[in-house]
Design an enzyme around this catalytic site. Structure first.
Site, PDB file in Angstrom:
ATOM      1  N   GLY A   1      -7.612  -1.501   0.460  1.00 35.89           N
ATOM      2  CA  GLY A   1      -6.097  -1.085   1.649  1.00 35.89           C
ATOM      3  C   GLY A   1      -6.338   0.304   1.397  1.00 35.89           C
ATOM      4  O   GLY A   1      -6.260   1.805   2.276  1.00 35.89           O
ATOM      5  N   CYS A   2      -6.001   0.794   0.192  1.00 34.23           N
ATOM      6  CA  CYS A   2      -5.621   2.760  -0.624  1.00 34.23           C
ATOM      7  C   CYS A   2      -7.277   3.009  -0.395  1.00 34.23           C
ATOM      8  O   CYS A   2      -6.970   4.219   0.318  1.00 34.23           O
ATOM      9  CB  CYS A   2      -5.392   2.282  -1.921  1.00 34.23           C
ATOM     10  SG  CYS A   2      -3.900   1.453  -2.264  1.00 34.23           S
TER      11      CYS A   2
END
Length: 238
Positions: free
Chosen positions: A128-129
């Site tokens: 996600g990051c």
């Protein structure tokens, strides 16, 4: 008086005397038992009267004061302190100066008079990051054209941020806040939950700061898909 009449008198007075003595003795015994009964009942009465008196004395004593041992409140640390209530539009942005990728530093004062986006992400090189950082890099020129600078912030070390930047060709500066000072100040450090387990960590958040150094908009618990585009649209309107 003749001898005969004296004898008769003594005969009649003898039994009478005996009866009188018996009556006197009986009344004495009754008097004594009544007396002793009175003493006993008085004693009992005294004993029973003493009991309430004692109870009364106990009740009359002042209650014992509860003592509370005062302990000095522990200073909140980045590991135990909960996140603040949160930022709101119009509030003055918190100052900071922290190391960034490449060995330099980044501070709020460096971007005075410019619009600034701070996106807080949980951990470098996680799916996600990585997607979020790539999306902000993709839009870096569009942010620059709108007079907006973008900074990514996490608790990763500078070395980890360098690796993250090089691995994914990221162009946005990456700030290292290992002590969680900036994360806490911006409400991006707090309680999280994963598979029913609660723990403290970085809450994916983004803050848009206006040219006047005040908070313009805050996004909490960010969903990565389309987020960078939404932030760009808000920056252009500011």
């Amino acid at each position: 008086m003749s001898k005969q009449s004296r004898k008769k008198s003594s005969k009649t007075s003898g039994p009478a005397r005996f009866a009188a003595k018996a009556v006197a003795k009986s009344s004495k015994v009754k008097s004594g038992s009544a007396k002793s009964g009175g003493v006993k009942s008085a004693a009992k009465s005294g004993a029973s009267s003493k009991t309430p008196a004692k109870a009364g004395n106990k009740a009359a004593k002042p209650p014992v004061k509860a003592t509370v041992k005062k302990t000095s409140a522990a200073k909140p640390t980045s590991e135990s302190a909960p996140s603040p209530a949160g930022l709101a539009p119009g509030m003055k942005a918190h100052g900071f100066k922290l190391p960034r990728d490449g060995g330099g530093t980044a501070s709020l004062a460096d971007y005075a008079g410019q619009k600034l986006v701070l996106f807080f992400y949980p951990k470098a090189n996680t799916p996600g990051c990585t997607k979020e950082a790539i999306d902000f890099t993709r839009l870096a020129q569009a942010f620059a054209d709108s007079g907006t600078v973008v900074l990514g912030v996490s608790a990763d070390s500078v070395k980890a941020q360098d690796n993250f930047r090089d691995k994914h060709a990221l162009s946005v500066p990456l700030v290292s806040d290992e002590r969680h000072e900036m994360l806490e100040a911006y409400g991006a450090w707090g309680e999280k939950s994963l598979y029913g387990r609660k723990f403290l960590g970085i809450i994916r958040s983004t803050v848009l700061i206006g040219r006047d150094g005040r908070i313009a908009k805050v996004w909490r618990n960010v969903k990565v898909d389309g987020h960078a585009d939404a932030v760009l649209a808000a920056a252009k309107e500011l």
